[in-house]
Design an enzyme around this catalytic site. Sequence first.
Site, PDB file in Angstrom:
ATOM      1  N   ASP A 146      11.669  41.184  -9.689  1.00  4.82           N
ATOM      2  CA  ASP A 146      11.298  40.672  -8.366  1.00  4.82           C
ATOM      3  C   ASP A 146      11.302  39.146  -8.305  1.00  4.82           C
ATOM      4  OD1 ASP A 146       9.125  41.098 -10.213  1.00  4.82           O
ATOM      5  OD2 ASP A 146       7.732  40.499  -8.629  1.00  4.82           O
ATOM      6  N   LEU A 147      10.884  38.495  -9.395  1.00  4.97           N
ATOM      7  CA  LEU A 147      10.791  37.025  -9.352  1.00  4.97           C
ATOM      8  C   LEU A 147      12.180  36.384  -9.341  1.00  4.97           C
ATOM      9  CD1 LEU A 147       7.880  36.613 -11.941  1.00  4.97           C
ATOM     10  CD2 LEU A 147       7.706  36.376  -9.455  1.00  4.97           C
ATOM     11  N   CYS A 158      12.623  49.741 -19.694  1.00  4.28           N
ATOM     12  CA  CYS A 158      12.777  49.249 -21.044  1.00  4.28           C
ATOM     13  C   CYS A 158      11.542  49.687 -21.796  1.00  4.28           C
ATOM     14  CB  CYS A 158      12.889  47.734 -20.950  1.00  4.28           C
ATOM     15  SG  CYS A 158      12.658  46.876 -22.477  1.00  4.28           S
ATOM     16  N   ARG A 167       9.273  45.759 -16.778  1.00  2.80           N
ATOM     17  CA  ARG A 167      10.257  44.679 -16.661  1.00  2.80           C
ATOM     18  C   ARG A 167      10.959  44.591 -15.297  1.00  2.80           C
ATOM     19  NH1 ARG A 167      13.157  43.467 -22.241  1.00  2.80           N
ATOM     20  NH2 ARG A 167      12.919  41.368 -21.469  1.00  2.80           N
ATOM     21  N   PRO A 168      10.201  44.312 -14.246  1.00  3.32           N
ATOM     22  CA  PRO A 168      10.805  44.146 -12.921  1.00  3.32           C
ATOM     23  C   PRO A 168      11.613  42.851 -12.845  1.00  3.32           C
ATOM     24  CG  PRO A 168       8.496  43.515 -12.866  1.00  3.32           C
ATOM     25  CD  PRO A 168       8.761  44.027 -14.247  1.00  3.32           C
ATOM     26  N   ASP A 194       7.412  37.971 -28.733  1.00  5.97           N
ATOM     27  CA  ASP A 194       8.461  38.494 -29.620  1.00  5.97           C
ATOM     28  C   ASP A 194       8.059  38.443 -31.093  1.00  5.97           C
ATOM     29  OD1 ASP A 194       9.995  38.955 -27.405  1.00  5.97           O
ATOM     30  OD2 ASP A 194      11.249  37.175 -27.631  1.00  5.97           O
ATOM     31  N   ARG A 198      20.553  44.379 -32.617  1.00  7.98           N
ATOM     32  CA  ARG A 198      20.630  43.668 -31.335  1.00  7.98           C
ATOM     33  C   ARG A 198      20.207  42.212 -31.502  1.00  7.98           C
ATOM     34  NH1 ARG A 198      16.866  45.557 -27.326  1.00  7.98           N
ATOM     35  NH2 ARG A 198      17.684  43.639 -26.483  1.00  7.98           N
ATOM     36  N   LYS A 255      19.537  34.110 -30.315  1.00 11.62           N
ATOM     37  CA  LYS A 255      20.043  35.152 -29.401  1.00 11.62           C
ATOM     38  C   LYS A 255      19.660  34.827 -27.964  1.00 11.62           C
ATOM     39  CE  LYS A 255      17.516  39.120 -28.769  1.00 11.62           C
ATOM     40  NZ  LYS A 255      17.215  39.490 -27.383  1.00 11.62           N
ATOM     41  N   ASN A 256      18.374  34.498 -27.769  1.00 14.18           N
ATOM     42  CA  ASN A 256      17.899  34.347 -26.393  1.00 14.18           C
ATOM     43  C   ASN A 256      18.353  33.051 -25.729  1.00 14.18           C
ATOM     44  OD1 ASN A 256      16.827  36.852 -26.571  1.00 14.18           O
ATOM     45  ND2 ASN A 256      14.687  36.203 -26.790  1.00 14.18           N
ATOM     46  N   ARG A 304      19.361  44.550 -21.007  1.00  9.76           N
ATOM     47  CA  ARG A 304      18.640  44.036 -19.848  1.00  9.76           C
ATOM     48  C   ARG A 304      18.993  42.586 -19.532  1.00  9.76           C
ATOM     49  NH1 ARG A 304      14.671  41.547 -18.063  1.00  9.76           N
ATOM     50  NH2 ARG A 304      13.679  42.341 -16.182  1.00  9.76           N
TER      51      ARG A 304
HETATM   52  N1  EPU Z   1       8.227  39.665 -14.836  1.00  2.00           N
HETATM   53  C1  EPU Z   1       7.933  40.055 -13.565  1.00  2.00           C
HETATM   54  N2  EPU Z   1       8.907  39.901 -12.605  1.00  2.00           N
HETATM   55  C2  EPU Z   1      10.125  39.376 -12.897  1.00  2.00           C
HETATM   56  C3  EPU Z   1      10.410  38.975 -14.219  1.00  2.00           C
HETATM   57  C4  EPU Z   1       9.424  39.136 -15.169  1.00  2.00           C
HETATM   58  O1  EPU Z   1       6.846  40.534 -13.259  1.00  2.00           O
HETATM   59  O2  EPU Z   1      10.961  39.254 -11.975  1.00  2.00           O
HETATM   60  C5  EPU Z   1       7.194  39.826 -15.883  1.00  2.00           C
HETATM   61  C6  EPU Z   1       7.629  40.732 -17.030  1.00  2.00           C
HETATM   62  O3  EPU Z   1       7.451  42.088 -16.731  1.00  2.00           O
HETATM   63  C7  EPU Z   1       6.777  40.230 -18.168  1.00  2.00           C
HETATM   64  C8  EPU Z   1       6.693  38.728 -17.907  1.00  2.00           C
HETATM   65  O4  EPU Z   1       6.996  38.572 -16.508  1.00  2.00           O
HETATM   66  O5  EPU Z   1       5.482  40.782 -18.086  1.00  2.00           O
HETATM   67  C9  EPU Z   1       7.626  37.869 -18.725  1.00  2.00           C
HETATM   68  O6  EPU Z   1       8.941  38.400 -18.679  1.00  2.00           O
HETATM   69  P1  EPU Z   1      10.218  37.456 -18.730  1.00  2.00           P
HETATM   70  O7  EPU Z   1      10.944  37.569 -17.427  1.00  2.00           O
HETATM   71  O8  EPU Z   1       9.856  36.104 -19.191  1.00  2.00           O
HETATM   72  O9  EPU Z   1      11.112  38.187 -19.818  1.00  2.00           O
HETATM   73  P2  EPU Z   1      12.681  38.084 -19.891  1.00  2.00           P
HETATM   74  O10 EPU Z   1      13.133  36.776 -19.402  1.00  2.00           O
HETATM   75  O11 EPU Z   1      13.292  39.293 -19.312  1.00  2.00           O
HETATM   76  C10 EPU Z   1      12.843  37.002 -22.269  1.00  2.00           C
HETATM   77  C11 EPU Z   1      13.364  37.386 -23.621  1.00  2.00           C
HETATM   78  C12 EPU Z   1      12.457  38.449 -24.220  1.00  2.00           C
HETATM   79  C13 EPU Z   1      11.044  37.887 -24.319  1.00  2.00           C
HETATM   80  C14 EPU Z   1      10.571  37.450 -22.938  1.00  2.00           C
HETATM   81  C15 EPU Z   1       9.209  36.783 -22.938  1.00  2.00           C
HETATM   82  C16 EPU Z   1      15.752  37.015 -23.416  1.00  2.00           C
HETATM   83  C17 EPU Z   1      17.121  37.596 -23.394  1.00  2.00           C
HETATM   84  N3  EPU Z   1      14.729  37.885 -23.487  1.00  2.00           N
HETATM   85  O12 EPU Z   1      12.901  38.187 -21.477  1.00  2.00           O
HETATM   86  O13 EPU Z   1      12.965  38.689 -25.537  1.00  2.00           O
HETATM   87  O14 EPU Z   1      10.170  38.876 -24.816  1.00  2.00           O
HETATM   88  O15 EPU Z   1      11.520  36.498 -22.380  1.00  2.00           O
HETATM   89  O16 EPU Z   1       9.212  35.679 -23.779  1.00  2.00           O
HETATM   90  O17 EPU Z   1      15.584  35.819 -23.403  1.00  2.00           O
HETATM   91  C18 EPU Z   1      13.400  39.939 -27.470  1.00  2.00           C
HETATM   92  O18 EPU Z   1      14.170  39.036 -27.839  1.00  2.00           O
HETATM   93  O19 EPU Z   1      13.022  40.867 -28.236  1.00  2.00           O
HETATM   94  C19 EPU Z   1      12.918  39.947 -26.100  1.00  2.00           C
HETATM   95  C20 EPU Z   1      12.438  41.044 -25.506  1.00  2.00           C
END
Ligand code: EPU
Length: 421
Positions: free
Chosen positions: A123-124, A115, A120-121, A308, A400, A22-23, A91
């Site tokens: 900003d990055l 979420c 889940r910001p 996850d 999902r 999925k991811n 998201r």
């Molecule tokens: N974060 C920030 N700022 C940002 C982005 C992230 O502070 O701009 C923080 C998040 O709040 C979190 C950490 O950085 O504490 C990691 O978040 P990340 O951005 O890596 O998460 P994501 O890319 O939104 C993906 C997966 C998630 C998985 C996370 C971590 C997808 C579609 N989603 O989310 O998958 O938990 O990486 O490995 O790829 C799931 O499949 O159940 C799921 C939630």
Amino acid sequence: MEKLIVHGGSRLSGTVTISGSKNSSLPILAATLLTAEQCVIRRVPDLSDTNYMVRILGTLGAEVERASGRVIVAAEKVIPQAPYDLVRKMRASVCVLGPLIGRLGEALVSLPGGCIIGDRPIDLHLRGLEALGAEVEVKGGDMKLSAPDGLRGAEINMRGKFGSTVLGTDNVMMAATLAEGRTVIEGAAAEPEVADLADFLIAMGAKIEGAGTRTIVIEGVEALGGAEHEVIPDRIEAGTFMVAGALIGDDLLLENVCIRHMGALIDVLRESGHSVEEKGADAVRVRAGSSPQGGEFTTEPYPGFATDMQAQMCALFATTPGISVVTEQVFPQRFMHVPELNRMGANIRMEDATAIIKGVERLSAAPVMASDLRASAALVLAGLGADGTTEVNRLYHIDRGYEHIDDKLRRVGAKVERVKE
Ligand code: EPU
């Protein structure tokens, strides 16, 4: 709404074929927006999240056909607006941001909002795209990005308070493929799904080195072309079935598994006394250990233990003798499954972002409420190992991310039924 009725007490044996990731599928589908030419993506799992992404691509102007795992996208004309009513449902739709700003020089995408697993910001993501020269305005719940003269390569550090960001790295990498000059992403996410996206982008003509490590270098090109790609196996689905095997498996064979993506989980399962045997390059045989013992892990970005998989391991440790200690470092609030497991008789105490689990002999069935995708999976696992019949409500969460989970579980001996609430 549907719920899953889970009858405890069965043992699992037989073969499960793991679906495509999925991811990986979500950002790869978004990446098809980077070219006007046709792309073919294979092994896309049939999930509500991939269906949303297909709908978003259609709303953005792409022509999309989907049949048994194969998605064909032709994004000849693309509009830059992704509306709130689609984005709010998933998201991960934020990963259209990079392709839109990269290809069109503008993007208007609604902020995805909160979420259940945490704040889940993004900003990055925005910091990275700004470094490439995009002007960012956040107003009225929307992100408006513009780069009328195109993006320019830059050196960007993507590391945040909780480590690297997966979709943030994806967004910046996708946008940088069409930027002028060289981009260096430091502190990049090294998850296999990022490397899979890079492989697809490279097949489209992008110049990318280092994906799958903490430093990714992208040399911008004028245009990308159509490509075909098969997504990697879903390591979280595979991991969830591995945990099912450790809990109640007599002899569970998992096929289409990329074993090298699963080292951290396999180590924890083996240390707890379960048998995980590699069968060739892409299959594993899992059997529950005869005298398992509690374990300990901390979630971290890849190659560390995946967040996850944290909830599913809490379900396993709930009935594993001894004390287990589980610390969440990626999403510190991701413990919504704990009160539900405790309702089933687990003995789990929270200390900040650490769960201290005292293994009990059996859980007892109860109606439980799924709160997010992986928490739902944990409750299904807990129900399979419990005495009696557990009802897992709000099954849409699990749909999902797990392709036909009830069929797959039934085929290996689990007694589960999907019913209308
Ligand atoms: N974060 C920030 N700022 C940002 C982005 C992230 O502070 O701009 C923080 C998040 O709040 C979190 C950490 O950085 O504490 C990691 O978040 P990340 O951005 O890596 O998460 P994501 O890319 O939104 C993906 C997966 C998630 C998985 C996370 C971590 C997808 C579609 N989603 O989310 O998958 O938990 O990486 O490995 O790829 C799931 O499949 O159940 C799921 C939630």
